[in-house]
Write a protein that holds these residues in place. Structure first.
Motif, PDB file in Angstrom:
ATOM      1  N   LEU A 125       5.454   7.061 -25.176  1.00 39.49           N
ATOM      2  CA  LEU A 125       6.618   6.444 -24.541  1.00 39.49           C
ATOM      3  C   LEU A 125       7.847   7.354 -24.614  1.00 39.49           C
ATOM      4  N   GLN A 126       7.976   8.123 -25.691  1.00 37.84           N
ATOM      5  CA  GLN A 126       9.111   9.030 -25.794  1.00 37.84           C
ATOM      6  C   GLN A 126       9.038  10.156 -24.779  1.00 37.84           C
ATOM      7  N   ALA A 127       7.830  10.549 -24.380  1.00 33.45           N
ATOM      8  CA  ALA A 127       7.668  11.613 -23.386  1.00 33.45           C
ATOM      9  C   ALA A 127       7.730  11.084 -21.957  1.00 33.45           C
ATOM     10  N   LEU A 128       7.865   9.785 -21.794  1.00 34.90           N
ATOM     11  CA  LEU A 128       7.814   9.160 -20.470  1.00 34.90           C
ATOM     12  C   LEU A 128       9.192   9.120 -19.825  1.00 34.90           C
ATOM     13  N   ARG A 129       9.254   9.402 -18.522  1.00 36.48           N
ATOM     14  CA  ARG A 129      10.480   9.300 -17.728  1.00 36.48           C
ATOM     15  C   ARG A 129      10.231   8.286 -16.614  1.00 36.48           C
ATOM     16  N   LEU A 130      10.971   7.180 -16.654  1.00 30.75           N
ATOM     17  CA  LEU A 130      10.801   6.112 -15.668  1.00 30.75           C
ATOM     18  C   LEU A 130      11.872   6.236 -14.591  1.00 30.75           C
ATOM     19  N   GLN A 131      11.447   6.213 -13.321  1.00 29.82           N
ATOM     20  CA  GLN A 131      12.358   6.328 -12.188  1.00 29.82           C
ATOM     21  C   GLN A 131      12.579   4.947 -11.585  1.00 29.82           C
ATOM     22  N   THR A 132      13.839   4.491 -11.584  1.00 30.56           N
ATOM     23  CA  THR A 132      14.160   3.182 -11.016  1.00 30.56           C
ATOM     24  C   THR A 132      14.243   3.282  -9.498  1.00 30.56           C
ATOM     25  N   PRO A 133      14.154   2.140  -8.799  1.00 33.21           N
ATOM     26  CA  PRO A 133      14.296   2.171  -7.330  1.00 33.21           C
ATOM     27  C   PRO A 133      15.630   2.759  -6.875  1.00 33.21           C
ATOM     28  N   GLY A 134      16.664   2.662  -7.710  1.00 38.86           N
ATOM     29  CA  GLY A 134      17.960   3.220  -7.353  1.00 38.86           C
ATOM     30  C   GLY A 134      18.106   4.696  -7.673  1.00 38.86           C
ATOM     31  N   GLY A 135      17.065   5.332  -8.238  1.00 39.78           N
ATOM     32  CA  GLY A 135      17.100   6.760  -8.522  1.00 39.78           C
ATOM     33  C   GLY A 135      17.533   7.106  -9.942  1.00 39.78           C
ATOM     34  N   THR A 136      17.819   6.117 -10.780  1.00 32.91           N
ATOM     35  CA  THR A 136      18.219   6.385 -12.157  1.00 32.91           C
ATOM     36  C   THR A 136      16.991   6.681 -13.017  1.00 32.91           C
ATOM     37  N   GLU A 137      17.117   7.642 -13.905  1.00 37.18           N
ATOM     38  CA  GLU A 137      16.024   7.992 -14.820  1.00 37.18           C
ATOM     39  C   GLU A 137      16.224   7.291 -16.152  1.00 37.18           C
ATOM     40  N   LEU A 138      15.195   6.615 -16.582  1.00 39.55           N
ATOM     41  CA  LEU A 138      15.248   5.890 -17.857  1.00 39.55           C
ATOM     42  C   LEU A 138      14.374   6.604 -18.871  1.00 39.55           C
ATOM     43  N   ARG A 139      14.886   6.699 -20.114  1.00 43.10           N
ATOM     44  CA  ARG A 139      14.116   7.269 -21.215  1.00 43.10           C
ATOM     45  C   ARG A 139      14.168   6.321 -22.398  1.00 43.10           C
ATOM     46  N   MET A 140      13.241   6.483 -23.303  1.00 39.63           N
ATOM     47  CA  MET A 140      13.192   5.637 -24.487  1.00 39.63           C
ATOM     48  C   MET A 140      14.398   5.949 -25.369  1.00 39.63           C
ATOM     49  N   SER A 141      15.216   4.943 -25.655  1.00 43.96           N
ATOM     50  CA  SER A 141      16.413   5.127 -26.474  1.00 43.96           C
ATOM     51  C   SER A 141      16.335   4.389 -27.795  1.00 43.96           C
ATOM     52  N   GLY A 142      15.296   3.626 -27.991  1.00 40.97           N
ATOM     53  CA  GLY A 142      15.081   2.878 -29.218  1.00 40.97           C
ATOM     54  C   GLY A 142      13.653   2.407 -29.253  1.00 40.97           C
ATOM     55  N   LEU A 143      13.281   1.773 -30.335  1.00 41.70           N
ATOM     56  CA  LEU A 143      11.891   1.352 -30.462  1.00 41.70           C
ATOM     57  C   LEU A 143      11.492   0.367 -29.382  1.00 41.70           C
TER      58      LEU A 143
END
Length: 523
Positions: free
Chosen positions: A200-218
């Motif tokens: 999960l820490q290596a994962l980059r999630l792309q939102t429909p609006g183009g924002t990149e989400l990363r794991m910031s906590g457990l």
């Protein structure tokens, strides 16, 4: 006819030559294997960036190959192991320590510049935007992430990721889509998220609006941005603080436009800065000079007290009227047989300010209870008492041996002239043994000059010297002071500790040269 060997049917001299040839080939094979092993170590250290150790084993392997492959150097083969051991365990650490003394090597300047740059560029910060709590939902052998905004403000507050394989922990991107609610089924338990944390820490999630989400906590994903951007000129742009970091190879840090240092840094050559700091920085010079003087006083008084006690006891044991000499001799030498660290710990308990036997006796007899561990002068007195106890048996043995070598005729002549025991002691015994004792006294001085075990186990250097910028105590010797700077200081200033260690080495070398001169050994 030649005498033949029964087992091989060969002439005896030919059998001997064959044996010698096999022995030579066996020696060459073993030497070759050792050289290959050393070359492997050279490559391993070099590939890990440890070029100093790679150079050490390269020199060692080349020397081994040359010495054991040339017949003209055959006589050197027998002493080579000792020389190699001297080089690896004495000369190399000494040279390495001197090299560190000319650097800013410390806990803040520990990594290479490349690793510092990589560590900074790995840093991220949370951008403006709401964080998302997530849950894992099983879908066959794959898993989906359901994310729900912690502060719903729009249509993309609930997201569902593409199906993922949690066994793949490589860095990758995954798209998400807006949904009305969580998928069917029960979310996986918390332990599943913990087990898949690396993925999960290596994962980059792309939102429909183009924002990149990363794991910031457990249990959270949030809009995370790389804090530093690497520029072509080697500088780093800090997006969060809107400033530029410039590498300064003079001090080994990235610095801001305002001159602020960004940790961690990297080791660089600082010349004689550490040596100059010892004598010019008031916060270091004061404690250093105090410890320097105390080290000489401690070593000198220890030698004086142990010699006085050992000499007096040895003289008494030579007294003809004394009965049971063997018993007394055994009892007086017993402290020498007990390991020093055990005796030191026993004395530490005996000098305990509240429950120790020493203070209990002093309280009962004189109504005083000295603060042995908190008062600087009492702590130093305690060190001298304990070290005298530990060292007098050695002097006792030396004095007994030397006194027995003095001819009885001298004492008989003194008796004819009316000399008494004190006269014999001061006019005959002491003058005759002090000259052969002198080199041994200097060796004892050098040993106590670096008596780290006593300080570490009994006082730990305490009580501390107030106002010192480095960890320094009133009972510290130079060697314990160096250890505390290197390993107990919050900054762990290895460069400064190496500079002090180099000065200690020069002092000990000087005392060794004096010792050799007094022993009439040419140097």
């Amino acid at each position: 006819m030649f005498t033949t060997n029964a087992s091989r049917g060969l002439p005896r001299h030919r059998s001997r030559h064959v044996t010698e040839r096999y022995t030579r080939w066996a020696m060459r094979s073993v030497t070759g294997l050792i050289v290959l092993a050393l070359l492997w170590l050279v490559m391993a250290f070099y590939l890990h960036g440890q070029w100093v150790f790679a150079l050490l084993f390269l020199v060692l392997g080349a020397s081994l190959g040359i010495v054991f492959s040339r017949r003209s150097l055959m006589s050197h083969r027998y002493i080579f192991p000792a020389v190699a051991g001297l080089g690896v365990f004495v000369i190399f650490p000494l040279v390495y320590t001197v090299g560190i003394s000319f650097s800013n090597y410390s806990s803040d300047n520990l990594l290479s510049q490349e690793r510092v740059r990589a560590q900074l560029t790995d840093q991220t910060y949370q951008a403006d935007g709401a964080a998302f709590s997530y849950s894992l939902y099983q879908e066959g052998e794959l898993v989906r992430l359901y994310l729900e905004s912690d502060a719903p403000v729009g249509d993309n507050d609930r997201l569902l990721s593409a199906a993922l394989n949690l066994d793949n922990n490589e860095a990758r991107r995954a798209n998400t889509q807006a949904v009305d609610g969580p998928p069917d089924g029960e979310p996986l338990p918390m332990r599943a998220a913990i087990q898949a944390r690396e993925t999960l820490q290596a994962l980059r999630l792309q939102t429909p609006g183009g924002t990149e989400l990363r794991m910031s906590g457990l249990r959270q994903f949030a809009p995370m941005i790389d804090r530093y951007d690497v520029r072509d000129d080697g500088t780093l742009y800090d997006r969060e603080e809107d400033q530029v970091l410039t590498p300064d190879n003079a001090i080994g840090f990235f610095v801001t436009d305002d001159g602020e240092r960004i940790t961690p840094g990297w080791p660089v050559n600082v010349g004689f800065t550490n040596y100059a700091q010892i004598f010019t920085d008031p916060d270091i010079r004061g404690p250093f000079m105090q410890i320097f003087i105390w080290t000489f006083v401690f070593a000198g008084l220890t030698v004086l007290f142990t010699l006085a006690v050992g000499f007096v006891l040895a003289s008494l044991l030579q007294w003809d009227q004394l009965r049971g000499k063997a018993v007394y001799r055994t009892l007086l030498i017993l402290p020498y047989a007990v390991p020093a660290f055990i005796s030191i710990l026993i004395f530490k308990g005996m000098f305990n300010q509240h429950f120790g036997e020493v203070n209990m006796i002093l309280e009962a007899l004189f109504g005083v209870s000295p603060a042995w561990f908190t008062d600087p002068w009492l702590a130093r007195t305690m060190l001298l008492i304990v070290n005298t106890w530990l060292g007098y048996p050695y002097m006792l043995l030396l004095c007994m041996g030397l006194i027995q070598s003095i001819p009885d005729d001298l004492y008989e002549a003194s008796a004819v002239d009316g000399g008494g025991p004190i006269t014999n002691l001061m006019k005959i015994t002491l003058p005759l043994i002090i000259k052969p004792l002198t080199p041994l006294l200097i060796a004892a001085f050098a040993f106590n000059f670096n008596n780290f075990v006593l300080i570490a186990l009994l006082t730990g250097g305490s009580p501390d010297i107030l106002g010192a910028s480095t960890p320094a105590g009133t009972t510290d010797l130079l060697v314990s002071y160096t250890y505390r700077i290197a390993f107990q200081d919050a900054g762990q200033n290895f460069g400064l500790a190496a500079a002090i260690a180099t000065l200690i080495f020069l002092l000990v070398v000087g005392m060794s040269v004096i010792n050799l001169r007094l022993s009439k050994v040419k140097v």
